[in-house]
Design an enzyme around this catalytic site. Structure first.
Site, short mmCIF file in Angstrom:
data_model
loop_
_atom_site.label_atom_id
_atom_site.label_comp_id
_atom_site.label_asym_id
_atom_site.label_seq_id
_atom_site.Cartn_x
_atom_site.Cartn_y
_atom_site.Cartn_z
N ILE A 1 2.87 -6.60 -2.19
CA ILE A 1 2.38 -7.33 -1.01
C ILE A 1 1.26 -6.57 -0.30
O ILE A 1 0.55 -7.13 0.53
CB ILE A 1 3.56 -7.63 -0.03
CG1 ILE A 1 3.25 -8.81 0.89
CG2 ILE A 1 3.94 -6.42 0.80
CD1 ILE A 1 3.25 -10.15 0.23
N ARG B 1 -2.55 -1.58 -10.75
CA ARG B 1 -1.12 -1.67 -11.07
C ARG B 1 -0.83 -1.66 -12.57
O ARG B 1 0.34 -1.48 -12.95
CB ARG B 1 -0.52 -2.92 -10.42
CG ARG B 1 -0.69 -2.97 -8.90
CD ARG B 1 -0.09 -1.77 -8.20
NE ARG B 1 -0.24 -1.85 -6.75
CZ ARG B 1 0.27 -0.96 -5.90
NH1 ARG B 1 0.96 0.07 -6.34
NH2 ARG B 1 0.08 -1.09 -4.60
N ALA C 1 15.29 -15.79 2.60
CA ALA C 1 16.68 -15.33 2.66
C ALA C 1 17.26 -15.57 4.05
O ALA C 1 18.38 -15.17 4.34
CB ALA C 1 16.75 -13.85 2.29
N ARG D 1 21.41 -10.29 5.30
CA ARG D 1 20.55 -9.75 4.23
C ARG D 1 20.12 -8.31 4.47
O ARG D 1 19.73 -7.62 3.55
CB ARG D 1 19.31 -10.62 4.05
CG ARG D 1 18.42 -10.63 5.29
CD ARG D 1 17.15 -11.37 5.06
NE ARG D 1 16.45 -11.65 6.30
CZ ARG D 1 15.25 -12.19 6.33
NH1 ARG D 1 14.62 -12.51 5.23
NH2 ARG D 1 14.67 -12.43 7.49
C1 LIG Z 1 -0.93 4.51 -7.41
C2 LIG Z 1 -0.88 4.00 -6.00
C3 LIG Z 1 -0.28 4.75 -4.99
C4 LIG Z 1 -0.22 4.25 -3.67
N1 LIG Z 1 0.41 5.00 -2.70
C5 LIG Z 1 0.50 4.53 -1.44
C6 LIG Z 1 1.15 5.26 -0.40
O1 LIG Z 1 1.66 6.36 -0.62
N2 LIG Z 1 1.24 4.72 0.85
C7 LIG Z 1 0.67 3.51 1.14
O2 LIG Z 1 0.76 3.07 2.29
N3 LIG Z 1 0.02 2.79 0.19
C8 LIG Z 1 -0.08 3.26 -1.07
N4 LIG Z 1 -0.72 2.51 -2.04
C9 LIG Z 1 -1.28 1.21 -1.67
C10 LIG Z 1 -2.82 1.29 -1.54
O3 LIG Z 1 -3.20 2.18 -0.51
C11 LIG Z 1 -3.36 -0.12 -1.22
O4 LIG Z 1 -2.83 -0.57 -0.01
C12 LIG Z 1 -3.02 -1.14 -2.29
O5 LIG Z 1 -3.29 -0.63 -3.57
C13 LIG Z 1 -3.82 -2.41 -2.06
O6 LIG Z 1 -5.17 -2.14 -2.34
P1 LIG Z 1 -6.35 -2.90 -1.61
O7 LIG Z 1 -6.24 -2.74 -0.12
O8 LIG Z 1 -7.61 -2.42 -2.25
O9 LIG Z 1 -6.04 -4.42 -2.06
P2 LIG Z 1 -6.30 -5.77 -1.28
O10 LIG Z 1 -5.49 -5.83 -0.04
O11 LIG Z 1 -6.11 -6.87 -2.28
O12 LIG Z 1 -7.80 -5.71 -0.86
C14 LIG Z 1 -8.83 -5.79 -1.84
C15 LIG Z 1 -10.09 -5.25 -1.21
O13 LIG Z 1 -10.44 -6.11 -0.12
C16 LIG Z 1 -10.95 -5.33 0.94
N5 LIG Z 1 -10.09 -5.51 2.12
C17 LIG Z 1 -8.92 -6.21 2.17
N6 LIG Z 1 -8.44 -6.21 3.42
C18 LIG Z 1 -9.28 -5.48 4.16
C19 LIG Z 1 -9.30 -5.07 5.53
N7 LIG Z 1 -8.39 -5.45 6.39
N8 LIG Z 1 -10.32 -4.29 5.93
C20 LIG Z 1 -11.29 -3.91 5.10
N9 LIG Z 1 -11.33 -4.23 3.79
C21 LIG Z 1 -10.34 -5.03 3.34
C22 LIG Z 1 -10.99 -3.89 0.46
O14 LIG Z 1 -12.24 -3.63 -0.13
C23 LIG Z 1 -9.93 -3.86 -0.59
O15 LIG Z 1 -10.11 -2.84 -1.55
C24 LIG Z 1 -0.78 2.99 -3.35
C25 LIG Z 1 -1.40 2.24 -4.38
C26 LIG Z 1 -1.45 2.72 -5.67
C27 LIG Z 1 -2.10 1.88 -6.74
#
Ligand SMILES: Cc1cc2nc3c(=O)[nH]c(=O)nc-3n(C[C@H](O)[C@H](O)[C@H](O)COP(=O)(O)OP(=O)(O)OC[C@H]3O[C@@H](n4cnc5c(N)ncnc54)[C@H](O)[C@@H]3O)c2cc1C
Length: 306
Positions: free
Chosen positions: A111, A228, A123, A201
């Site tokens: 999510i 992922r 739920a 839940r």
């Molecule tokens: C191996 C791994 C380890 C991780 N470990 C942790 C952890 O320890 N703790 C933790 O909290 N999370 C962790 N994460 C989650 C990670 O930090 C990201 O939240 C998650 O991968 C979603 O990525 P995203 O924000 O790029 O994706 P999406 O939410 O799908 O966003 C895609 C892209 O849209 C843009 N975007 C979306 N929303 C915004 C916004 N509000 N502002 C600016 N740009 C936006 C960005 O460019 C972003 O890259 C981990 C992820 C991975 C893959």
């Protein structure tokens, strides 16, 4: 078992009803439509709907009035060019809607990808099934000693058996208590009000299964899959990403091929790393100390260049 015979019958019935359409159809994706691909012990992924195909990406890139496609080679070349140069909006013209059944702790990671539309099983409204993710013995690992955010070798013998037993008995005990709290029959057979499902839940562990519909465009799906389906992702979410990768490869083979090559198989290099490669190609001996990179960066760099 991920699906009951009734659910399976519903899927079969849906697959038996074909309707002619003027819309783009991907023959590879039609094979997957509605079918559940099992993942983990009770989970699955299935395609509920999709929009577009490889041609739709080319059509949007060329802002065409008609089909917008040329020869297969030409289209594949265009798709690879778009992927290579991060020209991402044509990929957003394709969409996919999935039905996913997954453990809650996997859903929490999933999510975090905010660029999708989600509707989750309630739920508050419905009673959750007695379905908990219990890892197969080969996926019960020790804490990694090199990576704080990962797992090491497989646990064995009495320790593995004890862990499995704890996971199973805690899950069942929590579910027994969940059932008894929401029940209108008290422990001694007397009538009781029954706790609201939205409260009961909270006593269930994070390995309980949930379900959702998840809709995303191809550009953001590739971003999700790159993170992922990667070896650094936790195994339990990676297997879902792998299952989706196989579906996407059949849906948009040219786009998936470009994604596999440039994103899954490719690597990004820093300016310092690139400079090291140039020096190495000239025959210079480059070490971590002379690279300008930290130990961690150097280790990752060596991992990339083999
Ligand atoms: C191996 C791994 C380890 C991780 N470990 C942790 C952890 O320890 N703790 C933790 O909290 N999370 C962790 N994460 C989650 C990670 O930090 C990201 O939240 C998650 O991968 C979603 O990525 P995203 O924000 O790029 O994706 P999406 O939410 O799908 O966003 C895609 C892209 O849209 C843009 N975007 C979306 N929303 C915004 C916004 N509000 N502002 C600016 N740009 C936006 C960005 O460019 C972003 O890259 C981990 C992820 C991975 C893959």
């Amino acid at each position: 078992m991920p699906l009951s015979p009734e659910q399976q019958a519903e899927i079969e019935e849906q697959r038996s009803q074909a309707a002619p359409t003027l819309r783009a159809v991907s023959p590879g994706m039609e094979q997957h439509l509605y079918k559940a691909q099992p993942v983990l012990d009770h989970g699955f992924v299935r395609v509920i709907d999709y929009m577009g195909d490889d041609a739709a990406i080319c059509q949007a890139a060329r802002v065409s009035y008609g089909k917008g496609t040329k020869s297969v080679q030409n289209d594949e070349g265009l798709i690879r060019y778009l992927m290579r140069h991060w020209h991402s909006t044509p990929f957003e013209m394709c969409e996919i809607k999935l039905h996913v059944k997954l453990p809650v702790f996997v859903a929490r990671q999933w999510i975090r990808h905010r660029t999708a539309n989600v509707n989750e099983y309630s739920a508050r409204y419905s009673i959750l099934d007695r379905e908990f993710y219990i890892p197969a013995p080969e996926h019960i690992n020790a804490q990694s000693v090199v990576n704080n955010q990962g797992r090491g070798g497989v646990l064995e013998g009495a320790e593995a058996a004890r862990v499995l037993e704890i996971l199973k008995s805690d899950s069942n005990r929590a579910y027994d208590n969940y059932e008894s709290m929401i029940s209108e029959d008290g422990p001694d057979g007397e009538k009781q009000d029954g706790l609201a499902r939205e409260l009961a839940r909270m006593n269930l562990p994070a390995n309980v299964y949930t379900q959702w519909y998840w809709k995303v465009d191809l550009h953001n799906l590739f971003h999700f899959l790159r993170l992922r389906a990667d070896s650094h992702a936790q195994y339990e979410i990676r297997v879902y990403a792998d299952a989706i990768c196989a579906m996407v490869a059949d849906w948009v083979p040219a786009a998936y091929g470009a994604f596999e090559d440039y994103r899954l198989g490719g690597a990004t290099m820093s300016g310092k790393a690139l400079e090291c490669v140039r020096r190495m190609l000239k025959g210079d001996e480059v070490t971590q100390e002379t690279s300008g990179m930290s130990k961690g960066e150097w280790r990752e760099f060596m991992g990339v260049i083999g």
